[in-house]
Design a protein around this motif. Sequence first.
Motif, PDB file in Angstrom:
ATOM      1  N   LYS B 285       0.837  -1.197   0.000  1.00  0.00           N
ATOM      2  CA  LYS B 285       0.000   0.000   0.000  1.00  0.00           C
ATOM      3  C   LYS B 285       0.875   1.251   0.000  1.00  0.00           C
ATOM      4  N   GLY B 286       1.939   1.188   0.782  1.00  0.00           N
ATOM      5  CA  GLY B 286       2.871   2.311   0.820  1.00  0.00           C
ATOM      6  C   GLY B 286       3.508   2.528  -0.534  1.00  0.00           C
ATOM      7  N   GLN B 287       3.838   1.423  -1.192  1.00  0.00           N
ATOM      8  CA  GLN B 287       4.451   1.520  -2.511  1.00  0.00           C
ATOM      9  C   GLN B 287       3.486   2.168  -3.495  1.00  0.00           C
ATOM     10  N   GLU B 288       2.233   1.721  -3.452  1.00  0.00           N
ATOM     11  CA  GLU B 288       1.241   2.253  -4.375  1.00  0.00           C
ATOM     12  C   GLU B 288       1.063   3.751  -4.165  1.00  0.00           C
ATOM     13  N   THR B 289       0.954   4.147  -2.897  1.00  0.00           N
ATOM     14  CA  THR B 289       0.781   5.560  -2.595  1.00  0.00           C
ATOM     15  C   THR B 289       1.978   6.362  -3.071  1.00  0.00           C
ATOM     16  N   PHE B 290       3.159   5.802  -2.837  1.00  0.00           N
ATOM     17  CA  PHE B 290       4.381   6.483  -3.255  1.00  0.00           C
ATOM     18  C   PHE B 290       4.402   6.668  -4.776  1.00  0.00           C
ATOM     19  N   HIS B 291       3.992   5.601  -5.493  1.00  0.00           N
ATOM     20  CA  HIS B 291       3.940   5.676  -6.958  1.00  0.00           C
ATOM     21  C   HIS B 291       2.960   6.740  -7.428  1.00  0.00           C
ATOM     22  N   LEU B 292       1.832   6.797  -6.762  1.00  0.00           N
ATOM     23  CA  LEU B 292       0.805   7.752  -7.190  1.00  0.00           C
ATOM     24  C   LEU B 292       1.245   9.188  -6.967  1.00  0.00           C
ATOM     25  N   TYR B 293       1.874   9.442  -5.827  1.00  0.00           N
ATOM     26  CA  TYR B 293       2.063  10.841  -5.432  1.00  0.00           C
ATOM     27  C   TYR B 293       3.496  11.334  -5.506  1.00  0.00           C
ATOM     28  N   CYS B 294       4.463  10.444  -5.399  1.00  0.00           N
ATOM     29  CA  CYS B 294       5.797  10.938  -5.092  1.00  0.00           C
ATOM     30  C   CYS B 294       6.839  10.727  -6.177  1.00  0.00           C
ATOM     31  N   THR B 295       6.687   9.674  -7.013  1.00  0.00           N
ATOM     32  CA  THR B 295       7.794   9.299  -7.891  1.00  0.00           C
ATOM     33  C   THR B 295       8.186  10.390  -8.867  1.00  0.00           C
ATOM     34  N   ALA B 296       7.235  11.245  -9.258  1.00  0.00           N
ATOM     35  CA  ALA B 296       7.555  12.263 -10.255  1.00  0.00           C
ATOM     36  C   ALA B 296       8.734  13.106  -9.788  1.00  0.00           C
ATOM     37  N   CYS B 297       8.761  13.446  -8.490  1.00  0.00           N
ATOM     38  CA  CYS B 297       9.821  14.313  -7.998  1.00  0.00           C
ATOM     39  C   CYS B 297      10.951  13.519  -7.334  1.00  0.00           C
ATOM     40  N   HIS B 298      10.596  12.540  -6.520  1.00  0.00           N
ATOM     41  CA  HIS B 298      11.620  11.870  -5.743  1.00  0.00           C
ATOM     42  C   HIS B 298      12.198  10.672  -6.470  1.00  0.00           C
ATOM     43  N   GLY B 299      11.721  10.418  -7.672  1.00  0.00           N
ATOM     44  CA  GLY B 299      12.310   9.358  -8.472  1.00  0.00           C
ATOM     45  C   GLY B 299      11.726   8.002  -8.164  1.00  0.00           C
ATOM     46  N   LYS B 300      11.927   7.075  -9.129  1.00  0.00           N
ATOM     47  CA  LYS B 300      11.439   5.704  -8.926  1.00  0.00           C
ATOM     48  C   LYS B 300      12.160   5.091  -7.739  1.00  0.00           C
ATOM     49  N   LYS B 301      11.437   4.441  -6.886  1.00  0.00           N
ATOM     50  CA  LYS B 301      11.969   3.832  -5.664  1.00  0.00           C
ATOM     51  C   LYS B 301      12.741   4.852  -4.821  1.00  0.00           C
ATOM     52  N   GLY B 302      12.348   6.102  -4.955  1.00  0.00           N
ATOM     53  CA  GLY B 302      12.954   7.132  -4.115  1.00  0.00           C
ATOM     54  C   GLY B 302      14.404   7.405  -4.415  1.00  0.00           C
ATOM     55  N   LYS B 303      14.837   7.093  -5.650  1.00  0.00           N
ATOM     56  CA  LYS B 303      16.265   7.241  -5.953  1.00  0.00           C
ATOM     57  C   LYS B 303      16.657   8.676  -6.239  1.00  0.00           C
ATOM     58  N   GLY B 304      15.702   9.549  -6.370  1.00  0.00           N
ATOM     59  CA  GLY B 304      16.015  10.959  -6.595  1.00  0.00           C
ATOM     60  C   GLY B 304      16.525  11.206  -7.997  1.00  0.00           C
ATOM     61  N   GLY B 305      17.335  12.250  -8.136  1.00  0.00           N
ATOM     62  CA  GLY B 305      17.933  12.552  -9.427  1.00  0.00           C
ATOM     63  C   GLY B 305      17.111  13.489 -10.278  1.00  0.00           C
ATOM     64  N   VAL B 306      16.022  14.044  -9.737  1.00  0.00           N
ATOM     65  CA  VAL B 306      15.201  14.981 -10.511  1.00  0.00           C
ATOM     66  C   VAL B 306      15.658  16.394 -10.188  1.00  0.00           C
ATOM     67  N   LYS B 307      15.893  17.180 -11.245  1.00  0.00           N
ATOM     68  CA  LYS B 307      16.407  18.526 -11.055  1.00  0.00           C
ATOM     69  C   LYS B 307      15.287  19.478 -10.632  1.00  0.00           C
ATOM     70  N   ASN B 308      15.583  20.340  -9.700  1.00  0.00           N
ATOM     71  CA  ASN B 308      14.616  21.342  -9.264  1.00  0.00           C
ATOM     72  C   ASN B 308      15.165  22.713  -9.644  1.00  0.00           C
ATOM     73  N   PRO B 309      14.503  23.399 -10.578  1.00  0.00           N
ATOM     74  CA  PRO B 309      15.054  24.667 -11.041  1.00  0.00           C
ATOM     75  C   PRO B 309      15.205  25.670  -9.905  1.00  0.00           C
ATOM     76  N   ASN B 310      16.381  26.325  -9.861  1.00  0.00           N
ATOM     77  CA  ASN B 310      16.673  27.370  -8.875  1.00  0.00           C
ATOM     78  C   ASN B 310      16.596  26.908  -7.434  1.00  0.00           C
ATOM     79  N   TYR B 311      16.900  25.608  -7.189  1.00  0.00           N
ATOM     80  CA  TYR B 311      16.931  25.076  -5.827  1.00  0.00           C
ATOM     81  C   TYR B 311      18.391  25.070  -5.374  1.00  0.00           C
ATOM     82  N   ALA B 312      18.615  25.438  -4.131  1.00  0.00           N
ATOM     83  CA  ALA B 312      19.981  25.607  -3.649  1.00  0.00           C
ATOM     84  C   ALA B 312      20.799  24.338  -3.840  1.00  0.00           C
ATOM     85  N   LYS B 313      20.166  23.175  -3.634  1.00  0.00           N
ATOM     86  CA  LYS B 313      20.924  21.931  -3.753  1.00  0.00           C
ATOM     87  C   LYS B 313      20.708  21.256  -5.110  1.00  0.00           C
TER      88      LYS B 313
END
Lengths: 517, 417
Positions: B285-313
């Motif tokens: 259930k956690g995985q499904e929720t994560f897929h629905l809401y989070c992967t776009a920004c935090h990456g598949k399986k939370g691996k990150g790597g998505v650029k955020n324009p004008n973000y300090a990091k």
Amino acid sequence: MRKADLEETPEGAIKRSLVNLARLPRHLKSSVMRHGAKDAGRLKSQLILSSIFLHIHSIKTHRFSLRWNYTFGLGIMCIGLFAILSLSGFLLMIYYKPDTAQAYSSIKDLIYVIPSGRLVRNIHRWAAHLMVIASFLHMARVFYTGAYKRGREFNWNIGLALFVLTLGLSFTGYLLPWDQLAYWATTIGVNIAASPTELTDALNITGFFDIGTKLKHLLLGADQIANDALIRFYFLHCILLPFFMTLFVAIHIWRIRKNGGLSRPDCIDEEWLKGTPENNKVNNATKSGLFQHTDDSVKTKRSDAENLVHSIPHAFLKEFVAVVFILAITVALSSLFDAPLKEPANLFIPENPAKAPWYLVGIQELVSYSAFMGGIGIPIIGLFVLALIPYIDRDKGAIGIWFENKTGIRVTKLSACYALICCVTMLAFTIVFGWLRAWFPDIPQFLIILINPGTILVLMFAAWSLFVLQRYDSIRMGAMALFTCFFIAVIILTYFASVHRGPNWDFYWWPSLWANH
Amino acid sequence: MKILLYISSIIIIIFSGLYLYQENIAPEWRSHQLTYIDMLEEKSDPETIQASYSFPVKLRQIYLPEMNRVDRCVSCHVTMEDPRFEKEENPLMAHPGEYLEKHDPEKYGCTICHDGQGRAVNWKDAAADEPDVYWTTPILRKPFLEANCYHCHVDLLKETPYYSLGKQYFETGGCLGCHKRDGKGGYLGPELRGLGDASSYIKFPVKDFNQNTFTQLNYNRNLAYIFESVRFPGAQPEETLMFDFKFSDEDARAITVYIKSLTAYPDGTQRLSQKPVSALPFIKKGQETFHLYCTACHGKKGKGGVKNPNYAKDYIPKLNTLSEIMFLYKVEDRNAVISTLETFGDLLDADPKPDFRGFFKAIAKYMSVKSIILNGHIVEKKDSDGPTPINMPTWEKSLSDDEVFSVIAYLISLYDQ
């Protein structure tokens, strides 16, 4: 039946029936007319007098009035168009369902499956457009021939009422298809009606005297255009306004008769009468008692009875031709161009640009400067001045002549140029430089209501009219200058707003430049 | 004057005559039905000849009052249910597939699946996919037709591969991180339910469509809009926050089909769900929720790597290291925390508390993560005058507590994966 017919009747029954068959047209005529040809003149008078429909028409018509280039048949075309509209309207009413859920699909069905429904709808649409144009031109004709004088003052005002009714009928009919075009055009129209709110807002009295919203509620029966509004517009369009239209048309024509037919000059040149039907002297010689009542104008009877001819057939024939002519135009236009029907009305998706029906876009242009002045102020001033013209201009000028004389032609031309320059300059100035609000963002709205391109145009026209009044020392010339300005301004504003105004009411050189249409 | 009368009369007669002939005597459907009779006779077995005599040429329609639909498509498509016409050409072709067996045309009509203008009786107006025909729902062609199945059906159907693919992308891509579906989701992008109902005349885009795209989508403005926003996010409003996911045309089509199916007005009186929905395991259930809401920004399986324009990091933080942050290096510790989350919800409510060292350190980190998820987080700008970077949205309104706990549990379980 005449005695001659009886004497010539042959012996055999078969022969008799054949002869009777050959004489059918004559017998038919006599059975309808009830009298022989001997009394034709008297009969024609009686036919008109004893018919409730015909008796509002003059029994005799002056030969001058039969010249086509005097009236251009515009008045009778309006009546013809009203008849076409009524008949096609009856047919449409059978299929139309005045309910927001069904109105649009009933129009679709009318277009796709009702036999000839599309043609009837097209005719109704085109006839309505043509009627607005024809009545506008008719008003101009009456004005420029000075036909509002000498007892015709009130009839001019009835004509004005008819013009407003025509616009009202067109406008109320616009909503009925319940498509995007209808919905948003009507929204603009209703907002124009609600525009006094701008004034009451500026005076800060909207709280206890909100006449704009009251007007809007009266028209819509609700805050928004919905079922209540549709039923109200349907009632206005199909019952109330046509009723007053019929009534006023009857009075309008009846008063023409009471004024001794159409207006005409006091002294008529024989040249002008060339080509018009000659008076049948024989019938005139057998004047019966009825004939004394054929004309109410004592003056004309004294001077010009020679030139009166029977309305049957001469005037009626001409009128018939005018009606057939306008019907031909209507049918041709209807066959070539379908009446528009856009997507079903959607409250949430405004059309951009949302334009009022074309005969109101001129007003919409003024509304874009100031809602109150453009929507209520200037139109009311305009109508008021038009209504007053015959009461102010009581000079003993010539009537029945286009532009009265050479000075009149000159004044009209000058005024047309003046109005053209004023309007174009004003529009160009407003587009290029903006208006007060663009220069002084904090200016009180009240000042904009008073000073905007619309009011300035009105002032310019009034000043020009006063100048002409003084220069030629003639009220008629002043009135002519003013009317010409009004005439040209209406045409230019209407043209400008329908062609050169695009999305967000911005200026565009051509509609094809509108983004994404 | 007489000449004027004659000319006018001739104009009236000719114009109205031609128009009425064209409208009433020579419409398209009449010739199609006549062709149908001829073809029946060509097939020349005695039974069909008999049938052709009893086939009246008339306007035909399917009237569905409860849906306010009148489908006159059958006026031309008279052979829709006749298997003998399988190999003919449209409009006299039998309906392909076995769809009509389950969907009785008399009960459902045509436009419920195909869209288009059912009341029209000529092809141009019925298809309504040309710009001068003003109609809200132009006809849908393959594969976009699949979208309309899900106005009634809920479960996946095997006949709709594009929809299934699109749905899969949608539900694993974290679209709801910004968009809403049925009022649930982020607030950065528009609500997607009802976007497919937007009719052709809505001029969402400021600029005109790429002509190539537009042709591929049968001039359907609604589809073109959805497709273009998915495939080329910067083409619609130029200032968009949406990332370019670099979808292929096929994938973008599949997602378009899915978004097109999200109607606000389901046609069926009730949605047809046949399979019972079983409860998912906690991590799942956690995985499904994560897929629905989070992967776009935090990456598949939370691996990150998505650029955020004008973000300090520069990059949006990765989340698969949550276990390390919470000092949960041992498998037993992680499982203890996960099972506590499942059983008691909030770690603070745990009673008895899991018995391992470092639980209180874990709780401290857990509290801050939970607070960021629920309340959002405003991030630091790189260039203080530049545009606003994407901030972590608040999820307090959109996610239930249970969902938040399950997402945290899922993130903890990602360690080592």
